[in-house]
Design a protein around this motif. Structure first.
Motif, PDB file in Angstrom:
ATOM      1  N   SER A 197       0.786  -1.243  -0.065  1.00 38.52           N
ATOM      2  CA  SER A 197       0.033  -0.151  -0.048  1.00 38.52           C
ATOM      3  C   SER A 197       0.774   1.270   0.043  1.00 38.52           C
ATOM      4  O   SER A 197       0.274   2.291   0.125  1.00 38.52           O
ATOM      5  CB  SER A 197      -1.001  -0.053   0.966  1.00 38.52           C
ATOM      6  OG  SER A 197      -0.395   0.102   2.492  1.00 38.52           O
ATOM      7  N   LYS A 198       2.279   1.165  -0.305  1.00 43.28           N
ATOM      8  CA  LYS A 198       3.177   2.115  -0.242  1.00 43.28           C
ATOM      9  C   LYS A 198       4.068   2.084  -1.353  1.00 43.28           C
ATOM     10  O   LYS A 198       4.250   0.800  -1.825  1.00 43.28           O
ATOM     11  CB  LYS A 198       3.986   2.132   1.135  1.00 43.28           C
ATOM     12  CG  LYS A 198       3.033   2.550   2.447  1.00 43.28           C
ATOM     13  CD  LYS A 198       2.587   3.759   2.686  1.00 43.28           C
ATOM     14  CE  LYS A 198       1.875   4.211   3.833  1.00 43.28           C
ATOM     15  NZ  LYS A 198       1.580   5.495   4.147  1.00 43.28           N
TER      16      LYS A 198
ATOM     17  N   ASP B  69       1.570   6.867   0.018  1.00 40.17           N
ATOM     18  CA  ASP B  69       0.690   5.917  -0.420  1.00 40.17           C
ATOM     19  C   ASP B  69       0.732   5.658  -1.803  1.00 40.17           C
ATOM     20  O   ASP B  69       1.023   6.271  -2.858  1.00 40.17           O
ATOM     21  CB  ASP B  69      -0.657   6.556  -0.087  1.00 40.17           C
ATOM     22  CG  ASP B  69      -0.894   6.608   1.604  1.00 40.17           C
ATOM     23  OD1 ASP B  69      -0.311   5.782   2.044  1.00 40.17           O
ATOM     24  OD2 ASP B  69      -1.775   7.500   1.890  1.00 40.17           O
TER      25      ASP B  69
ATOM     26  N   ASP C 127      -1.639   5.326  -3.900  1.00 39.92           N
ATOM     27  CA  ASP C 127      -2.494   5.946  -4.984  1.00 39.92           C
ATOM     28  C   ASP C 127      -1.869   7.374  -5.104  1.00 39.92           C
ATOM     29  O   ASP C 127      -2.361   8.142  -5.961  1.00 39.92           O
ATOM     30  CB  ASP C 127      -3.780   6.021  -4.534  1.00 39.92           C
ATOM     31  CG  ASP C 127      -4.188   6.563  -3.040  1.00 39.92           C
ATOM     32  OD1 ASP C 127      -3.009   6.505  -2.478  1.00 39.92           O
ATOM     33  OD2 ASP C 127      -5.213   6.722  -2.733  1.00 39.92           O
TER      34      ASP C 127
END
Length: 121
Positions: A3-4, A14, A16
């Motif tokens: 997620s990183k 992050d 995203d």
């Protein structure tokens, strides 16, 4: 799934996110400075005379010249200066230096010429 990811500066962000807040702020500042030096579109010659010319040119050249080379029929949206005029008004108004392009091809050409938006050549 992670997620990183790592920002171009090496900080963990992050997945995203495109870049960390500090890099984003630096880029925004750089773009603002670039635009200030560049002047407004009106100051660069894109005035009402240009707008009238643009409409006529696009009516006469309704399809993107780059897409046509690929056998694709895409409406033209912009009048592109084949050779960047860089303030030279003779080159700016030279009809042989104009081509009709779709937004995609205009953005590609601009990025090639400018080294990417606001990044200088």
């Amino acid at each position: 799934m992670p997620s990183k990811k790592i920002c171009r500066c090496g900080k963990l962000i992050d997945i995203d996110e495109i870049m960390c807040p500090q890099c984003k702020e630096r880029k925004e500042t750089k773009v603002k400075e670039y635009n200030k030096q560049r002047g407004s579109s009106y100051e660069r010659g894109y005035d009402s005379k240009w707008q009238r010319y643009r409409i006529r040119f696009l009516k006469q050249n309704p399809l993107c010249s780059e897409c046509l080379k690929e056998g694709i029929y895409t409406p033209s949206k912009t009048v592109d200066h084949i050779v960047p005029h860089k303030g030279d008004m003779k080159l700016f108004w030279d009809r042989n230096n104009h081509q009709a392009l779709c937004k995609r091809h205009h953005d590609i050409n601009t990025a090639k010429e400018d080294g990417g938006f606001g990044n200088g050549a």
